[in-house]
Design a protein around this motif. Structure first.
Motif, mmCIF file in Angstrom:
data_model
loop_
_atom_site.group_PDB
_atom_site.id
_atom_site.type_symbol
_atom_site.label_atom_id
_atom_site.label_comp_id
_atom_site.label_asym_id
_atom_site.label_seq_id
_atom_site.Cartn_x
_atom_site.Cartn_y
_atom_site.Cartn_z
ATOM 1 N N LYS A 77 0.705 -1.108 -0.551
ATOM 2 C CA LYS A 77 -0.045 -0.400 0.024
ATOM 3 C C LYS A 77 1.317 1.068 -0.236
ATOM 4 N N LEU A 78 1.936 1.020 0.963
ATOM 5 C CA LEU A 78 2.948 2.321 0.744
ATOM 6 C C LEU A 78 3.258 2.244 -0.531
ATOM 7 N N ASN A 81 1.043 4.326 -2.747
ATOM 8 C CA ASN A 81 1.216 5.667 -1.978
ATOM 9 C C ASN A 81 -0.599 5.685 -1.342
ATOM 10 N N ALA A 83 -2.046 5.510 1.935
ATOM 11 C CA ALA A 83 -1.806 5.658 3.674
ATOM 12 C C ALA A 83 -3.036 4.754 4.193
ATOM 13 N N GLN A 128 -1.847 -0.330 10.145
ATOM 14 C CA GLN A 128 -1.402 1.402 10.853
ATOM 15 C C GLN A 128 -0.052 1.378 11.047
ATOM 16 N N ASP A 132 2.619 3.812 9.400
ATOM 17 C CA ASP A 132 2.762 4.401 9.837
ATOM 18 C C ASP A 132 4.232 5.175 10.080
ATOM 19 N N LYS A 135 6.718 5.218 7.239
ATOM 20 C CA LYS A 135 6.136 6.420 6.534
ATOM 21 C C LYS A 135 7.470 7.297 7.233
#
Length: 138
Positions: A77-78, A81, A83, A128, A132, A135
């Motif tokens: 997913k990252l 793009n 989030a 998630q 995070d 990221k």
């Protein structure tokens, strides 16, 4: 939730190791590997509990394996793009598919749905958090 209820839920999860709808092209659907072993007849509570304890370990191993795939989903997913880990459509699909499979195995209506809702929610939460953190590292 009481300990017996938790044991029932964990025991149930082993039965529910059903295939993902989105199997990668290099792998056959896991549905070909689903087996329901005959349950040994126990004469005492100790025997029953020993079997439940072993099944619990297998369930935990399956949940750990599942979480590895959840983490891979977050990485993908990252890269694309995306989030947010939570995907309501996919969540509903997983829960509904689990419920139907559970009913086909003779489990009470709603039982599988409530168990898998927890699994999906906690998985998305963990995914998630991992997304995070990844990221921030970049």
């Amino acid at each position: 939730m009481s300990l017996p209820t938790k044991k029932i839920i964990l025991s149930f999860l082993l039965v529910l190791s059903f295939p993902s709808v989105y199997a990668c092209s290099d792998h056959e659907s896991a549905s070909n590997n689903i087996k329901h072993e005959k349950v040994e007849k126990c004469e005492d509570l100790k025997c029953v509990r020993n079997h439940i304890d072993e099944i619990n370990k297998e369930i935990i191993s399956l949940l750990a394996k599942r979480m590895e795939y959840v983490n891979q989903a977050g990485e993908i997913k990252l890269k694309n793009n995306i989030a947010l880990a939570y995907d309501k459509k996919r969540s509903d699909q997983v829960v509904d598919t689990a419920e139907e499979f559970g009913k086909s195995k003779g489990l009470p209506e709603g039982f599988t749905k409530s168990v898998f809702q927890v699994i999906v929610d906690k998985s998305a939460e963990s995914e998630q958090k991992s997304m995070d953190q990844n990221k921030v590292k970049k």
